[in-house]
Design an enzyme around this catalytic site. Structure first.
Site, PDB file in Angstrom:
ATOM      1  N   HIS A 254       0.841  -1.193   0.000  1.00 37.42           N
ATOM      2  CA  HIS A 254       0.000   0.000   0.000  1.00 37.42           C
ATOM      3  C   HIS A 254       0.875   1.241   0.000  1.00 37.42           C
ATOM      4  CE1 HIS A 254      -3.073   2.935   1.212  1.00 37.42           C
ATOM      5  NE2 HIS A 254      -3.952   2.065   0.766  1.00 37.42           N
ATOM      6  N   GLU A 308      -7.755  -4.417  -1.088  1.00 40.82           N
ATOM      7  CA  GLU A 308      -8.293  -4.820  -2.376  1.00 40.82           C
ATOM      8  C   GLU A 308      -8.113  -6.318  -2.630  1.00 40.82           C
ATOM      9  OE1 GLU A 308      -6.449  -1.885  -4.978  1.00 40.82           O
ATOM     10  OE2 GLU A 308      -8.365  -0.833  -4.997  1.00 40.82           O
TER      11      GLU A 308
END
Length: 373
Positions: A254, A308
Site C-alpha cells: 500500500h 483490495e
C-alpha cells in the site's frame, strides 16, 4: 514549504484540514470521524457511517430512520438517467463510465442536486440499472423500501434475486470499511472541484473519473485474475514470473501503510466466513507466496496484502460480477466524497498548488517555412 521545493506525487503534502479520517501509516491505524475502524466494522451500518461523516455524531433512532427513508427515495432515478443507463448497458459500456454518466445526469431535469444523501443513495441504483440493461433484463421496481439498505439494494438489482442475508451483511461491512480513507486521488479530485465553487454532482463525477485507471480502486478485478491464474498454474510459478517480468502483484502492499492495511483485516474476516474452505486455502496460499516473494525482492517495503486483495475475495463470494467491483468501491466511497466536498466548501479555500518548471528556456520564434529543415 517554499522556493522550488517539490513533493512528487504530493506524498505527505498537507492540502486540507479534516475531521473525517486520520490515517497512521506507520502503525496501521485508521480512525473515521473519531472512531477506530474496529469500532465501526461489524457494528455500524453504511447509513450510520454516512450520518457521522456528514454530522460528526451518531444518529438517533428517528434520525437514522429518516436517513434510510431519504436514501431509499434517492434510489428512484430520474427518467433521463434511466434512459442513459439503459443505452450504456445495451452498448456494453464500461461500468465506471456508466456510473460517471449516471451521476452527471441526476440534474438533467433541471433540478439542482445539492443534497449529499440524494447523491449517495442514487449510486447503487445507477450501478444496478446499468447492469440489468447490460444483461438484457428489464428495469426492476425501485428499491425504495427503507428496510433494504444500500447493500441489499445493490445486490437485489444486480443479481435479480432477494439476496442472502449473510451476503447483505458482508457487503454492508465492506461499505463501512471503505467509506472514507483520507485524501486519496479521487477524494482530492472532488475537493479540488468543489473548491472552485462548483457543485456536488461535478465533484462526485470527477472523483468517479479518477477510478477509471487501475492505480486506485480498480485492483480487486485484477486480483481475481491473479487467483484464477494461480489456481491453474500454481502460485509460486505465476507470481515469480510476474515479478521477473516487472509486473505488479495487485492486492499486495500500500502507498500509505508501512504495516498491514487495517481495512484488509476487517474485510478478510468477513470474506473468510463466506468462501468454501478449498477456495480460502488457495487464497491464503497465494497471499503467503506473494508476501514471501515480495519480501525477498523488496526487503525495505511492506508486502502484506491490502484491502483490495480481500475485497476481491469478498465481492466474488457474494456473487457480484467482476466488472462491477470498481463501481461497488464507488458505492462505498461516495459517502466520504460527499463529506469531503461539504468540508471543502465550508472552508472557502481554493485548492491551487504550484508546479516547478523543468522545460526549456531561451527559445526564439522560428517561422514555419524554416522549421526542421
Amino acid at each position: 514549504m517554499g522556493g522550488d521545493d517539490t513533493t512528487p506525487g504530493l506524498d505527505d503534502a498537507i492540502a486540507a484540514e479534516t475531521r473525517l479520517s486520520r490515517i497512521d501509516g506507520e502503525t496501521g491505524d485508521l480512525v473515521v470521524a473519531g472512531y477506530p475502524l474496529s469500532e465501526l466494522a461489524g457494528r455500524a451500518t453504511a447509513a450510520e457511517v454516512l450520518f457521522v461523516l456528514l454530522h460528526d455524531r451518531l444518529p438517533t433512532r428517528p434520525e437514522l430512520d429518516d436517513l434510510r427513508d431519504r436514501l431509499a427515495t434517492a434510489r428512484t432515478l430520474p427518467a433521463p438517467t434511466r434512459s442513459l443507463l439503459r443505452a450504456a448497458g445495451d452498448a456494453g459500456a464500461d461500468p465506471t463510465a456508466a456510473l460517471r454518466t449516471g451521476l452527471a445526469s441526476l440534474d438533467a431535469t433541471g433540478e439542482s442536486v445539492t443534497d449529499p444523501v440524494r447523491v449517495v443513495g442514487a449510486v447503487p441504483a445507477i450501478v444496478g440499472t446499468y447492469w440489468r440493461a447490460r444483461r438484457g433484463l428489464t428495469d426492476a421496481p425501485p428499491t425504495t423500501d427503507a428496510d433494504r439498505g444500500q447493500a441489499a439494494a445493490l445486490l437485489r438489482l444486480v443479481t435479480d434475486t432477494d439476496p442472502d442475508p449473510d451476503h447483505v451483511d458482508a457487503l454492508e461491512t465492506y461499505l463501512v470499511a471503505l467509506a472514507e480513507h483520507g485524501l486519496d486521488a479521487p477524494t482530492l479530485a472532488a475537493r479540488t472541484v468543489v473548491s472552485t465553487g462548483s457543485d456536488l454532482l461535478s465533484a462526485v463525477t470527477a472523483a468517479t473519473g479518477a477510478l477509471a485507471g487501475d492505480r486506485h480502486g480498480g485492483a480487486p478485478g485484477p486480483v481475481l485474475d491473479l487467483l484464477d491464474a494461480t489456481a491453474t498454474d500454481g502460485a509460486e510459478s505465476v507470481l515469480r514470473e510476474r515479478l521477473e517480468a516487472g509486473k505488479r502483484l495487485h492486492g499486495f502492499g500500500h502507498r500509505v501503510y508501512r504495516t498491514r492495511d487495517p481495512r484488509a483485516a476487517v474485510v478478510e474476516a468477513t470474506a473468510a466466513a463466506l468462501v468454501p474452505p478449498d477456495r480460502l486455502a488457495h487464497v491464503r496460499e497465494v497471499e503467503r507466496v506473494g508476501t514471501d516473494l515480495l519480501a525477498d525482492r523488496y526487503p525495505d517495503r511492506t508486502p502484506a496484502t491490502n484491502v483490495e486483495f480481500w475485497a476481491a475475495v469478498l465481492l466474488d463470494g457474494i456473487g457480484l460480477p467482476r466488472p462491477l467491483f470498481t463501481s461497488t468501491f464507488a458505492t462505498a466511497r461516495v459517502a466520504g466524497w460527499a463529506a469531503h466536498a461539504a468540508e471543502q466548501r465550508a472552508s472557502g479555500r481554493l485548492l491551487r498548488p504550484r508546479s516547478r518548471y523543468v522545460g526549456a528556456t531561451g527559445r526564439t520564434w522560428t517561422p514555419i517555412e524554416r522549421r526542421y529543415r
